[in-house]
Design a protein around this motif. Sequence first.
Motif, PDB file in Angstrom:
ATOM      1  N   LEU A 197      36.009  36.999  40.612  1.00  0.00           N
ATOM      2  CA  LEU A 197      35.839  35.966  39.536  1.00  0.00           C
ATOM      3  C   LEU A 197      35.114  36.701  38.299  1.00  0.00           C
ATOM      4  O   LEU A 197      35.631  36.387  37.167  1.00  0.00           O
ATOM      5  CB  LEU A 197      35.256  34.778  39.692  1.00  0.00           C
ATOM      6  CG  LEU A 197      35.960  33.894  40.663  1.00  0.00           C
ATOM      7  CD1 LEU A 197      34.916  32.788  41.028  1.00  0.00           C
ATOM      8  CD2 LEU A 197      37.095  32.992  39.950  1.00  0.00           C
ATOM      9  N   LEU A 253      40.613  35.520  45.439  1.00  0.00           N
ATOM     10  CA  LEU A 253      40.814  34.629  44.395  1.00  0.00           C
ATOM     11  C   LEU A 253      41.454  33.266  44.683  1.00  0.00           C
ATOM     12  O   LEU A 253      40.829  32.163  44.241  1.00  0.00           O
ATOM     13  CB  LEU A 253      41.676  35.218  43.301  1.00  0.00           C
ATOM     14  CG  LEU A 253      41.974  34.663  41.879  1.00  0.00           C
ATOM     15  CD1 LEU A 253      40.567  34.298  41.302  1.00  0.00           C
ATOM     16  CD2 LEU A 253      42.960  35.370  40.988  1.00  0.00           C
ATOM     17  N   ALA A 260      33.607  28.051  37.589  1.00  0.00           N
ATOM     18  CA  ALA A 260      32.466  29.170  38.261  1.00  0.00           C
ATOM     19  C   ALA A 260      31.369  29.222  37.313  1.00  0.00           C
ATOM     20  O   ALA A 260      30.128  29.173  37.784  1.00  0.00           O
ATOM     21  CB  ALA A 260      32.991  30.602  38.436  1.00  0.00           C
ATOM     22  N   ALA A 273      39.510  28.501  37.197  1.00  0.00           N
ATOM     23  CA  ALA A 273      38.503  29.008  38.232  1.00  0.00           C
ATOM     24  C   ALA A 273      37.392  29.447  37.521  1.00  0.00           C
ATOM     25  O   ALA A 273      36.144  29.381  37.972  1.00  0.00           O
ATOM     26  CB  ALA A 273      39.077  29.854  39.281  1.00  0.00           C
ATOM     27  N   VAL A 274      37.654  30.479  36.584  1.00  0.00           N
ATOM     28  CA  VAL A 274      36.492  30.947  35.696  1.00  0.00           C
ATOM     29  C   VAL A 274      35.557  29.887  35.261  1.00  0.00           C
ATOM     30  O   VAL A 274      34.332  30.025  35.044  1.00  0.00           O
ATOM     31  CB  VAL A 274      36.853  31.972  34.680  1.00  0.00           C
ATOM     32  CG1 VAL A 274      35.925  32.480  33.838  1.00  0.00           C
ATOM     33  CG2 VAL A 274      37.566  33.347  35.361  1.00  0.00           C
ATOM     34  N   ALA A 311      38.475  31.232  46.208  1.00  0.00           N
ATOM     35  CA  ALA A 311      37.494  30.776  45.034  1.00  0.00           C
ATOM     36  C   ALA A 311      38.345  29.525  44.406  1.00  0.00           C
ATOM     37  O   ALA A 311      37.423  28.615  44.071  1.00  0.00           O
ATOM     38  CB  ALA A 311      37.150  31.846  44.432  1.00  0.00           C
ATOM     39  N   MET A 312      39.299  29.763  44.087  1.00  0.00           N
ATOM     40  CA  MET A 312      40.207  28.655  43.472  1.00  0.00           C
ATOM     41  C   MET A 312      40.311  27.511  44.314  1.00  0.00           C
ATOM     42  O   MET A 312      40.061  26.280  43.497  1.00  0.00           O
ATOM     43  CB  MET A 312      41.665  29.058  42.994  1.00  0.00           C
ATOM     44  CG  MET A 312      41.579  30.327  41.835  1.00  0.00           C
ATOM     45  SD  MET A 312      43.492  30.946  41.649  1.00  0.00           S
ATOM     46  CE  MET A 312      44.236  29.409  41.360  1.00  0.00           C
ATOM     47  N   ARG A 364      43.746  30.721  37.310  1.00  0.00           N
ATOM     48  CA  ARG A 364      42.376  31.901  37.145  1.00  0.00           C
ATOM     49  C   ARG A 364      41.621  31.320  36.146  1.00  0.00           C
ATOM     50  O   ARG A 364      40.468  31.261  36.303  1.00  0.00           O
ATOM     51  CB  ARG A 364      43.105  33.029  36.635  1.00  0.00           C
ATOM     52  CG  ARG A 364      44.162  33.709  37.711  1.00  0.00           C
ATOM     53  CD  ARG A 364      44.996  34.778  37.369  1.00  0.00           C
ATOM     54  NE  ARG A 364      44.271  36.060  36.723  1.00  0.00           N
ATOM     55  CZ  ARG A 364      43.860  37.172  37.348  1.00  0.00           C
ATOM     56  NH1 ARG A 364      44.288  37.087  38.387  1.00  0.00           N
ATOM     57  NH2 ARG A 364      43.223  38.115  36.561  1.00  0.00           N
ATOM     58  N   GLU A 373      34.106  36.733  46.567  1.00  0.00           N
ATOM     59  CA  GLU A 373      34.648  35.912  45.672  1.00  0.00           C
ATOM     60  C   GLU A 373      33.898  35.761  44.137  1.00  0.00           C
ATOM     61  O   GLU A 373      34.807  35.843  43.041  1.00  0.00           O
ATOM     62  CB  GLU A 373      34.564  34.522  46.342  1.00  0.00           C
ATOM     63  CG  GLU A 373      35.415  34.102  47.428  1.00  0.00           C
ATOM     64  CD  GLU A 373      35.144  32.818  48.141  1.00  0.00           C
ATOM     65  OE1 GLU A 373      35.841  32.765  49.206  1.00  0.00           O
ATOM     66  OE2 GLU A 373      34.406  32.168  47.856  1.00  0.00           O
TER      67      GLU A 373
END
Length: 274
Positions: free
Chosen positions: A221, A248, A267, A263-264, A251-252, A260, A217
Amino acid sequence: MTTDASDAVEMRNALLRLRRGTGLPIAFGGLLEAGQQMRISELSGTATHALRSLVVTSGTGLGGKTVALSRPCVVTDYSASRQISHEYDAPVAVEGLRSVLAVPVVVRHRVRGVLYGALRTALPLGGRMLDAAVEAARDLERALAVRDEARTLVAGAGPGWEQVREAHAALRALAGRITDPELRAELLGACALLTAESAGSAAESGGSARVRLAPREVDVLACVAAGATNAVAADRLGVTPETVKGYLRSAMRKLRARTRGEAVVAARRAGWLP
């Protein structure tokens, strides 16, 4: 280009891969230190220390010919070969080497070192052996290139965070393709250098304790953070685009992100990305 302990680890791992891939019992090699001189620094399977610290100049002997031509070279009987000069016959004879191959390690169009494989009998070294030796050199080239970039960026010489994130994504993608556990750990250690500041900030806020991401994950990312599409990320990581989408989405969900981009950002706040 000076060498350090991490470069020595990369070289030792490359020699082990060369021996496994070729079946040759002896391997040795070194990186260029200054100008066109290379010092043999690492030995694997040798019976003596005759070759250790041997300085090889471009154009001389088998390794020097490989440096000068920037291509693999092979001799079936080293001491009798008319294809090379013989400045290093004495240490080669002490080790008892006969058939020897040498493969250049080329990073950014410049020879950085040489990997050797050898036998103590005069037998032809076939194409399969040479292909395996070249593959070991390619792995070393990729590791050195990524490590060079990471060193530059961590030292503050890079122009900005975009390059740091590109290097981080490249490191994680490369680590996922490496089967050698020690080399993989080295690469992930370099990754950790690039995320150290983010991890520190997350620890202060308690963010990293709340979010746990799987290694793949994080890999996905990292690619997304560097601007990669799902298709490009899949190519870098050696998986399918559908697999990238699955990681993805997972992870989201963990990061409670709707896009996206979110999420970045999440993270990074959690200390997983630079």
